[in-house]
Design a protein around this motif. Structure first.
Motif, PDB file in Angstrom:
ATOM      1  N   MET A  27       0.819  -1.213   0.000  1.00 14.86           N
ATOM      2  CA  MET A  27       0.000   0.000   0.000  1.00 14.86           C
ATOM      3  C   MET A  27       0.856   1.267   0.000  1.00 14.86           C
ATOM      4  SD  MET A  27      -3.222  -0.798  -0.180  1.00 14.86           S
ATOM      5  CE  MET A  27      -2.671  -2.059  -1.325  1.00 14.86           C
ATOM      6  N   GLY A  28       2.183   1.128  -0.020  1.00 17.79           N
ATOM      7  CA  GLY A  28       3.061   2.293  -0.070  1.00 17.79           C
ATOM      8  C   GLY A  28       3.365   2.898   1.290  1.00 17.79           C
ATOM      9  N   LYS A  29       3.217   2.114   2.365  1.00 18.98           N
ATOM     10  CA  LYS A  29       3.442   2.644   3.717  1.00 18.98           C
ATOM     11  C   LYS A  29       4.894   3.088   3.914  1.00 18.98           C
ATOM     12  CE  LYS A  29       2.079  -1.235   5.622  1.00 18.98           C
ATOM     13  NZ  LYS A  29       1.748  -1.965   4.378  1.00 18.98           N
ATOM     14  N   SER A  30       5.832   2.238   3.510  1.00 21.14           N
ATOM     15  CA  SER A  30       7.244   2.571   3.698  1.00 21.14           C
ATOM     16  C   SER A  30       7.662   3.743   2.815  1.00 21.14           C
ATOM     17  CB  SER A  30       8.117   1.341   3.395  1.00 21.14           C
ATOM     18  OG  SER A  30       7.816   0.281   4.279  1.00 21.14           O
ATOM     19  N   THR A  31       7.163   3.769   1.591  1.00 19.65           N
ATOM     20  CA  THR A  31       7.459   4.896   0.694  1.00 19.65           C
ATOM     21  C   THR A  31       6.949   6.202   1.299  1.00 19.65           C
ATOM     22  OG1 THR A  31       7.285   3.441  -1.236  1.00 19.65           O
ATOM     23  CG2 THR A  31       7.137   5.809  -1.636  1.00 19.65           C
ATOM     24  N   LEU A  32       5.753   6.152   1.881  1.00 16.06           N
ATOM     25  CA  LEU A  32       5.180   7.338   2.516  1.00 16.06           C
ATOM     26  C   LEU A  32       6.040   7.810   3.680  1.00 16.06           C
ATOM     27  CD1 LEU A  32       2.896   9.390   3.070  1.00 16.06           C
ATOM     28  CD2 LEU A  32       1.798   7.622   4.469  1.00 16.06           C
ATOM     29  N   LEU A  33       6.442   6.872   4.547  1.00 18.65           N
ATOM     30  CA  LEU A  33       7.239   7.275   5.706  1.00 18.65           C
ATOM     31  C   LEU A  33       8.582   7.839   5.271  1.00 18.65           C
ATOM     32  CD1 LEU A  33       7.691   7.623   8.650  1.00 18.65           C
ATOM     33  CD2 LEU A  33       8.261   5.203   8.852  1.00 18.65           C
ATOM     34  N   PRO A  46       8.864  -2.439  -4.997  1.00 17.53           N
ATOM     35  CA  PRO A  46       7.563  -2.713  -5.624  1.00 17.53           C
ATOM     36  C   PRO A  46       6.955  -4.050  -5.198  1.00 17.53           C
ATOM     37  CG  PRO A  46       9.191  -1.991  -7.256  1.00 17.53           C
ATOM     38  CD  PRO A  46       9.942  -2.292  -5.995  1.00 17.53           C
ATOM     39  N   LYS A  47       7.758  -4.919  -4.588  1.00 11.73           N
ATOM     40  CA  LYS A  47       7.250  -6.229  -4.178  1.00 11.73           C
ATOM     41  C   LYS A  47       6.461  -6.109  -2.882  1.00 11.73           C
ATOM     42  CE  LYS A  47      10.970  -9.041  -6.244  1.00 11.73           C
ATOM     43  NZ  LYS A  47      11.798  -7.984  -6.836  1.00 11.73           N
ATOM     44  N   PRO A  48       5.355  -6.854  -2.739  1.00 16.00           N
ATOM     45  CA  PRO A  48       4.585  -6.812  -1.494  1.00 16.00           C
ATOM     46  C   PRO A  48       5.291  -7.552  -0.370  1.00 16.00           C
ATOM     47  CG  PRO A  48       3.644  -8.444  -2.979  1.00 16.00           C
ATOM     48  CD  PRO A  48       4.742  -7.741  -3.742  1.00 16.00           C
ATOM     49  N   GLN A  49       4.897  -7.233   0.859  1.00 17.12           N
ATOM     50  CA  GLN A  49       5.379  -7.920   2.064  1.00 17.12           C
ATOM     51  C   GLN A  49       6.895  -7.855   2.223  1.00 17.12           C
ATOM     52  OE1 GLN A  49       3.770 -11.896   2.561  1.00 17.12           O
ATOM     53  NE2 GLN A  49       1.704 -11.240   2.061  1.00 17.12           N
ATOM     54  N   THR A  50       7.477  -6.702   1.906  1.00 13.25           N
ATOM     55  CA  THR A  50       8.926  -6.567   2.111  1.00 13.25           C
ATOM     56  C   THR A  50       9.250  -6.047   3.507  1.00 13.25           C
ATOM     57  OG1 THR A  50       8.850  -4.395   1.058  1.00 13.25           O
ATOM     58  CG2 THR A  50       9.470  -6.256  -0.317  1.00 13.25           C
ATOM     59  N   THR A  51       8.309  -5.328   4.138  1.00 10.48           N
ATOM     60  CA  THR A  51       8.519  -4.851   5.506  1.00 10.48           C
ATOM     61  C   THR A  51       8.238  -5.981   6.485  1.00 10.48           C
ATOM     62  OG1 THR A  51       7.908  -2.586   4.915  1.00 10.48           O
ATOM     63  CG2 THR A  51       7.833  -3.159   7.245  1.00 10.48           C
ATOM     64  N   ARG A  52       9.219  -6.302   7.322  1.00 11.01           N
ATOM     65  CA  ARG A  52       9.068  -7.394   8.289  1.00 11.01           C
ATOM     66  C   ARG A  52       9.077  -6.912   9.728  1.00 11.01           C
ATOM     67  NH1 ARG A  52      13.467 -11.559   5.619  1.00 11.01           N
ATOM     68  NH2 ARG A  52      12.209 -12.244   3.831  1.00 11.01           N
ATOM     69  N   PRO A  86       4.598  -3.966   9.335  1.00 11.88           N
ATOM     70  CA  PRO A  86       4.488  -4.895   8.198  1.00 11.88           C
ATOM     71  C   PRO A  86       3.067  -4.902   7.638  1.00 11.88           C
ATOM     72  CG  PRO A  86       5.611  -5.933  10.057  1.00 11.88           C
ATOM     73  CD  PRO A  86       5.043  -4.638  10.571  1.00 11.88           C
ATOM     74  N   GLY A  87       2.952  -5.226   6.358  1.00  6.59           N
ATOM     75  CA  GLY A  87       1.633  -5.343   5.757  1.00  6.59           C
ATOM     76  C   GLY A  87       0.843  -6.477   6.402  1.00  6.59           C
ATOM     77  N   VAL A  88      -0.451  -6.239   6.601  1.00  2.00           N
ATOM     78  CA  VAL A  88      -1.309  -7.253   7.225  1.00  2.00           C
ATOM     79  C   VAL A  88      -1.499  -8.414   6.251  1.00  2.00           C
ATOM     80  CG1 VAL A  88      -3.599  -7.725   8.160  1.00  2.00           C
ATOM     81  CG2 VAL A  88      -2.489  -5.521   8.617  1.00  2.00           C
ATOM     82  N   VAL A  89      -1.064  -9.599   6.657  1.00  2.00           N
ATOM     83  CA  VAL A  89      -1.163 -10.776   5.787  1.00  2.00           C
ATOM     84  C   VAL A  89      -2.448 -11.534   6.086  1.00  2.00           C
ATOM     85  CG1 VAL A  89       1.319 -11.040   5.471  1.00  2.00           C
ATOM     86  CG2 VAL A  89       0.227 -12.132   7.422  1.00  2.00           C
ATOM     87  N   ARG A  90      -3.112 -11.988   5.039  1.00  4.40           N
ATOM     88  CA  ARG A  90      -4.349 -12.748   5.227  1.00  4.40           C
ATOM     89  C   ARG A  90      -4.062 -14.144   5.767  1.00  4.40           C
ATOM     90  NH1 ARG A  90      -9.521 -11.497   2.928  1.00  4.40           N
ATOM     91  NH2 ARG A  90      -9.529  -9.381   2.097  1.00  4.40           N
ATOM     92  N   ARG A  91      -3.047 -14.801   5.224  1.00  5.37           N
ATOM     93  CA  ARG A  91      -2.716 -16.162   5.652  1.00  5.37           C
ATOM     94  C   ARG A  91      -1.345 -16.168   6.317  1.00  5.37           C
ATOM     95  NH1 ARG A  91      -4.560 -16.872   0.343  1.00  5.37           N
ATOM     96  NH2 ARG A  91      -6.574 -17.906   0.177  1.00  5.37           N
ATOM     97  N   ARG A  92      -1.238 -16.822   7.455  1.00  3.84           N
ATOM     98  CA  ARG A  92       0.034 -16.943   8.160  1.00  3.84           C
ATOM     99  C   ARG A  92       0.653 -18.297   7.812  1.00  3.84           C
ATOM    100  NH1 ARG A  92      -0.675 -14.389  14.221  1.00  3.84           N
ATOM    101  NH2 ARG A  92      -2.148 -12.721  13.693  1.00  3.84           N
ATOM    102  N   SER A  93       1.643 -18.261   6.951  1.00  6.50           N
ATOM    103  CA  SER A  93       2.278 -19.503   6.498  1.00  6.50           C
ATOM    104  C   SER A  93       3.526 -19.852   7.302  1.00  6.50           C
ATOM    105  CB  SER A  93       2.653 -19.387   5.009  1.00  6.50           C
ATOM    106  OG  SER A  93       1.518 -19.078   4.234  1.00  6.50           O
ATOM    107  N   TYR A  94       4.101 -18.860   8.004  1.00  4.54           N
ATOM    108  CA  TYR A  94       5.343 -19.070   8.732  1.00  4.54           C
ATOM    109  C   TYR A  94       5.252 -18.407  10.107  1.00  4.54           C
ATOM    110  CZ  TYR A  94       7.025 -19.811   3.934  1.00  4.54           C
ATOM    111  OH  TYR A  94       7.185 -20.250   2.642  1.00  4.54           O
TER     112      TYR A  94
END
Length: 387
Positions: A27-33, A46-52, A86-94
């Motif tokens: 959603m551009g959160k890190s770019t905004l900050l 540009p890739k999703p879920q890069t903020t951990r 971090p971006g809110v993930v729908r599924r928690r795989s890890y």
């Protein structure tokens, strides 16, 4: 505003507080900050879920006068500690995803103001299987919320019309099942604003912006810091989009603006940028170079661990790139070491820009099988459930 301050010529008291940025991935959160801070502190690709990690970005504004007609004199300051979550993930795989979502929850609890970042599709941060206490429920219970409709620069490029909640075809807001309504994909800035006004009716402001081009970001900054001229900037936008402001309002009042950040002394030194260590910043810069170089799923299986960090006019940084499989190690290194060399060149340039000095960077690649699924390994790599 403290009692007795209205109309006073006494120095304006400090304001300081925490603002948490929440949103779905990409959603551009890190770019905004980064744009608000004026430097690239947060990993943004540009890739999703890069903020951990939840990353604190500190911005101190020494402005002498707030918005509105009252002048409190000199010596004033507003300090904001932004938390990029971090971006809110729908599924928690890890287990890594568990840590990321724990960071989101902590950020919601800590924030004096919550900024929800969405886009012109009206994307809502939702976890699958939420029952009470979910992300949106916790945000709705908060006292102060601002919603940003980001990526408005892409509005003319959208070919998927989605579902327009403003017209008869979409059926409007009424009658929608809650979950299906959250999943409605809007097709315009106006419909995204209306959707979010229905989801968070008490939101102080729903502002269209572009973190990429900077559109309306100066207005957002002025609102956060309570600077003079905010009302004129709002008027310059033209006729408000329905739903931008709370029902019955055509703007956002000066008392509301000044109430976004609570009164209180500064929490950090005026020149502070983050509470994270330089080692952490260096590891994130290297990880950003990996995301900017490698494709597909390999970057998501990587972690960076700084093992050596010396200061001086020329800093020496040694770091391990952690992967989960031997096959991934080969891809990171590349034929004849070509890929790891490219990663190193990109990372070194960013490191020199951030630290303002020459950098000698030494990268090695190490396999740690299934590290994303191992809570113990995650803690060793700096993922703190209590942060």
């Amino acid at each position: 505003m403290p009692e007795g301050m209205e109309g006073s010529s006494a120095p304006r008291p400090y304001r300081s507080g925490f603002i948490t940025i929440i949103g779905a991935p990409n959603m551009g959160k890190s770019t905004l900050l980064n744009l608000l801070l004026g430097q690239d502190l947060c990993l943004s690709t540009p890739k999703p879920q890069t903020t951990r990690h939840s990353i604190l970005g500190i911005l101190t504004d020494p402005g002498d006068v707030p918005c509105g007609p009252v002048d409190y004199g000199s010596g004033s300051m507003t300090q904001v500690a932004f938390t990029d979550t971090p971006g809110v993930v729908r599924r928690r795989s890890y287990k890594l995803h568990d840590n990321m979502m724990s960071s989101v929850g902590k950020g919601i609890e800590k924030g004096d103001l919550i900024i929800v970042a969405s886009d012109i599709f009206g994307t809502v941060p939702v976890e699958e299987g939420e029952e009470g206490g979910g992300v949106m429920e916790r945000i709705a219970r908060g006292a102060k919320v601002v919603v940003l409709i980001n990526k408005i620069d892409l509005a003319d490029k959208i070919t998927n019309k989605g579902r327009d909640i403003t017209g008869e075809e979409g059926g409007g807001v009424g009658g929608q099942e809650e979950q299906s309504f959250l999943d409605i994909r809007t097709s315009s800035v106006a419909s995204a604003v209306l959707k979010w006004r229905a989801i968070l009716p008490s939101a102080l402001l729903i502002l269209p912006i572009s973190a990429t081009t900077g559109s309306n970001v100066p207005l957002l900054r002025s609102i956060i810091f309570g600077r003079k001229g905010v009302q004129g900037m709002i008027r310059s936008l033209g006729r408000p989009i329905p739903g931008m402001f709370p029902p019955g309002s055509s703007t956002i009042s000066d008392p509301t603006i000044l109430g976004m950040v609570p009164f209180g002394p500064p929490m950090f030194p005026a020149d502070a940028v983050t509470d994270r260590s330089e080692r952490f910043v260096a590891s994130e810069i290297v990880r950003g170079a990996i995301f900017g170089t490698l494709r597909k799923e390999v970057p998501y299986a990587t972690e960076v661990r700084v093992t050596g960090f010396t200061e001086g006019e020329k800093r020496r940084i040694t770091a391990e790139v952690i992967v989960e499989r031997n096959s991934q190690k080969g891809l990171v290194i590349g034929k004849g070491g070509k890929m790891i060399k490219e990663i190193g060149i990109k990372a070194r340039g960013k490191l020199e820009e951030f630290f303002g000095c020459k950098i000698y960077l030494d990268l090695t690649v190490k396999v740690d099988k299934d590290w994303r699924k191992d809570e113990g390994r995650l803690k060793e790599y700096g993922y703190d459930w209590d942060r």
